[in-house]
Design an enzyme around this catalytic site. Structure first.
Site, PDB file in Angstrom:
ATOM      1  N   LYS A 275     -83.233  -0.598   9.927  1.00 14.01           N
ATOM      2  CA  LYS A 275     -84.208  -1.136   8.978  1.00 14.01           C
ATOM      3  C   LYS A 275     -85.176  -0.017   8.601  1.00 14.01           C
ATOM      4  O   LYS A 275     -85.702   0.678   9.479  1.00 14.01           O
ATOM      5  CB  LYS A 275     -84.977  -2.295   9.594  1.00 14.01           C
ATOM      6  CG  LYS A 275     -84.178  -3.588   9.674  1.00 14.01           C
ATOM      7  CD  LYS A 275     -84.110  -4.349   8.346  1.00 14.01           C
ATOM      8  CE  LYS A 275     -83.132  -5.539   8.465  1.00 14.01           C
ATOM      9  NZ  LYS A 275     -82.928  -6.243   7.186  1.00 14.01           N
TER      10      LYS A 275
ATOM     11  N   LYS B 290     -72.261 -12.746   3.423  1.00 11.36           N
ATOM     12  CA  LYS B 290     -72.749 -13.560   4.538  1.00 11.36           C
ATOM     13  C   LYS B 290     -72.129 -14.949   4.442  1.00 11.36           C
ATOM     14  O   LYS B 290     -72.232 -15.602   3.408  1.00 11.36           O
ATOM     15  CB  LYS B 290     -74.279 -13.610   4.507  1.00 11.36           C
ATOM     16  CG  LYS B 290     -74.849 -12.202   4.725  1.00 11.36           C
ATOM     17  CD  LYS B 290     -76.351 -12.125   4.732  1.00 11.36           C
ATOM     18  CE  LYS B 290     -76.782 -10.696   5.092  1.00 11.36           C
ATOM     19  NZ  LYS B 290     -78.212 -10.464   4.937  1.00 11.36           N
TER      20      LYS B 290
HETATM   21 MG   LIG Z   1     -79.647  -6.990   3.769  1.00  9.00          MG
END
Ligand SMILES: [Mg+2]
Length: 305
Positions: free
Chosen positions: A102, A198
């Site tokens: 991240k 996803k």
């Molecule tokens: Mg993402």
């Protein structure tokens, strides 16, 4: 859809570190004719999104997945917004050779540098969740490119900015929000080099396989911060894709202090197919009525579609 015979098991589970601004994960398991599925749309989601999550949960609970073409898939480790030294330690301890980091906060670049230092051969990915302006993304990616990135996931949010950015930087780009939220299945190949898919937000394993075909890009199957029951559905999609996917974003089981079932954690950087995981957690104090209402509303949308 008749929910009458299905059992609901709501959960509220602590995360090890804050992720996506959350310190706990809430959701509800739903029983079916073969096992259980996970319904975990985030609190602010629209009922149309809830309906897709419900379809995914029911598909899993009723055993409606296709047959796999492989039994194991490679996964990336996930490094949240932690101190650089901690990031390097997490990456090395993961056993994975692909690491997703991240970035977007002030320590982002140092975090990537620390992981690259510790793992010179690893494939590194960053995810900005659409947080940068176009100008900032160009600047940041020019610097980050010296660490040799496999790709940068949604440095910018909009389709137009992704198209423009792609022409301005050498780092390959991956689309997540463009697919999951904007559902730009037919033209995302103009804006990205890799598609992040996803399973629950797309409506299940079969829907994910269809979207993979439609987008026509190399695919990364990724988690929506699922517990290990939801992760099993994501692993199933990755095992059913005709082409072997890139390392999947499914190492998120490690983010849970407690889980809904035996934690699905990478072994030597891989996760294997799980048939019908059974819930294994004690009362978490989560609100059953809240989830009943949400599932009922989602079921009504599904019944109309
Ligand atoms: Mg993402």
């Amino acid at each position: 859809m008749n929910l009458g015979d299905r059992r609901l098991l709501p959960f509220r589970l602590d995360l090890v570190t804050q992720f996506r601004g959350l310190t706990e994960r809430r959701g509800c398991l739903i029983s079916g004719s073969r096992g259980w599925g996970e319904f975990g749309p985030f609190a602010d989601y629209h009922v149309d999104a809830d309906a897709r999550w419900l379809a995914s949960a029911i598909e899993q609970a009723d055993g409606l997945w296709p047959q796999p073409v492989r039994r194991k898939v490679a996964v990336n480790a996930i490094v949240p917004a932690v101190e650089p030294a901690v990031a390097a330690g997490m990456a090395m301890a993961s056993g994975c050779t692909t690491i997703k980091i991240k970035v977007g906060d002030p320590a982002g670049r140092d975090r990537v540098a620390a992981v690259r230092d510790a793992m010179p051969e690893a494939a590194l990915r960053v995810d900005v969740n659409g947080g940068w302006s176009l100008a900032r993304a160009v600047e940041e990616l020019e610097e980050l490119s010296s660490f040799g990135l496999e790709y940068a996931e949604q440095p910018v949010r909009s389709f137009e900015d992704m198209v423009a950015l792609r022409a301005l930087v050498d780092v390959p780009l991956a689309a997540d929000e463009l697919i999951r939220i904007d559902r730009r299945f037919d033209d995302v190949a103009l804006a990205a080099d890799v598609a992040v898919l996803k399973v629950a937000p797309l409506g299940g394993v079969r829907q994910t396989l269809q979207v993979a075909q439609r987008v026509g890009l190399p695919v990364v199957i990724s988690s929506a911060l699922d517990t290990s029951i939801g992760l099993a559905a994501a692993v199933a999609a990755a095992c059913c894709l005709p082409e072997r996917p890139l390392a999947c974003g499914l190492g998120t089981g490690a983010l849970f202090a407690r889980d809904t079932t035996d934690p699905l954690l990478p072994v030597a950087g891989e996760l294997g197919w799980v048939d019908y995981p059974t819930p294994d957690f004690v009362e978490t104090g989560e609100d059953l009525d809240y989830w009943k209402r949400r599932i009922q509303a989602a079921a009504e949308v599904l019944a109309r579609s």
